[in-house]
Write an enzyme that holds these catalytic residues in place. Structure first.
Site, PDB file in Angstrom:
ATOM      1  N   ASN A  13       0.883  -1.229  -0.197  1.00 60.90           N
ATOM      2  CA  ASN A  13      -0.037   0.094  -0.237  1.00 60.90           C
ATOM      3  C   ASN A  13       0.886   1.145   0.108  1.00 60.90           C
ATOM      4  O   ASN A  13       1.942   1.162   0.401  1.00 60.90           O
ATOM      5  CB  ASN A  13      -0.944  -0.049   1.384  1.00 60.90           C
ATOM      6  CG  ASN A  13      -1.832  -1.128   1.216  1.00 60.90           C
ATOM      7  OD1 ASN A  13      -2.654  -1.363   0.061  1.00 60.90           O
ATOM      8  ND2 ASN A  13      -2.252  -1.884   2.294  1.00 60.90           N
ATOM      9  N   CYS A  14       0.205   2.187  -0.236  1.00 58.33           N
ATOM     10  CA  CYS A  14       0.982   3.649  -0.452  1.00 58.33           C
ATOM     11  C   CYS A  14       1.544   3.875   0.881  1.00 58.33           C
ATOM     12  O   CYS A  14       0.877   3.578   1.853  1.00 58.33           O
ATOM     13  CB  CYS A  14      -0.096   4.638  -0.910  1.00 58.33           C
ATOM     14  SG  CYS A  14       0.480   6.329  -1.077  1.00 58.33           S
ATOM     15  N   PRO A  15       2.742   4.407   0.947  1.00 55.60           N
ATOM     16  CA  PRO A  15       3.634   5.069   0.000  1.00 55.60           C
ATOM     17  C   PRO A  15       4.650   3.875  -0.159  1.00 55.60           C
ATOM     18  O   PRO A  15       5.650   4.351  -1.063  1.00 55.60           O
ATOM     19  CB  PRO A  15       4.161   6.077   0.743  1.00 55.60           C
ATOM     20  CG  PRO A  15       4.553   5.566   1.919  1.00 55.60           C
ATOM     21  CD  PRO A  15       3.349   4.856   2.544  1.00 55.60           C
ATOM     22  N   LEU A  16       4.531   2.637  -0.071  1.00 56.92           N
ATOM     23  CA  LEU A  16       5.555   1.805  -0.491  1.00 56.92           C
ATOM     24  C   LEU A  16       5.903   1.495  -1.641  1.00 56.92           C
ATOM     25  O   LEU A  16       7.062   1.642  -2.234  1.00 56.92           O
ATOM     26  CB  LEU A  16       5.283   0.404   0.230  1.00 56.92           C
ATOM     27  CG  LEU A  16       5.605   0.366   1.975  1.00 56.92           C
ATOM     28  CD1 LEU A  16       5.075  -0.862   2.184  1.00 56.92           C
ATOM     29  CD2 LEU A  16       6.995   0.737   2.190  1.00 56.92           C
ATOM     30  N   ASP A  40      -1.902  -1.294  -5.510  1.00 53.84           N
ATOM     31  CA  ASP A  40      -2.612  -0.232  -4.964  1.00 53.84           C
ATOM     32  C   ASP A  40      -3.134   0.713  -5.823  1.00 53.84           C
ATOM     33  O   ASP A  40      -2.730   1.265  -6.841  1.00 53.84           O
ATOM     34  CB  ASP A  40      -1.410   0.610  -4.226  1.00 53.84           C
ATOM     35  CG  ASP A  40      -1.941   1.671  -3.285  1.00 53.84           C
ATOM     36  OD1 ASP A  40      -3.188   1.765  -2.824  1.00 53.84           O
ATOM     37  OD2 ASP A  40      -1.352   2.790  -3.142  1.00 53.84           O
TER      38      ASP A  40
END
Length: 75
Positions: A13-16, A40
């Site tokens: 998921n954000c920000p990964l 995502d």
């Protein structure tokens, strides 16, 4: 499309996905192409904005089922 490095951010998921992309681009030479796979939903908006902010070129984007695929050229 021909690419030099691939980042698999499926399930992250954000920000990964963006952080993994930034890290991979830092190891690449100018002109090399990075392929990123992400699931995502926000990635569809995040990657064009990231490319614009960093000066890297988003050369293609597509979806393969529920997986978003982006190709970025290192500045």
């Amino acid at each position: 499309m021909v690419f030099n490095v691939e980042v698999d951010a499926i399930g992250m998921n954000c920000p990964l996905p963006i952080l993994r992309t930034k890290k991979a681009l830092a190891t690449m030479q100018s002109g090399e192409v990075l392929k990123v796979k992400a699931t995502d939903a926000g990635a569809a908006h995040d990657f064009p904005a990231f490319a614009k902010q960093t000066g890297n070129e988003l050369i293609a984007s597509a979806s393969e089922g529920n997986v978003l695929v982006f190709f970025l050229k290192r500045r």
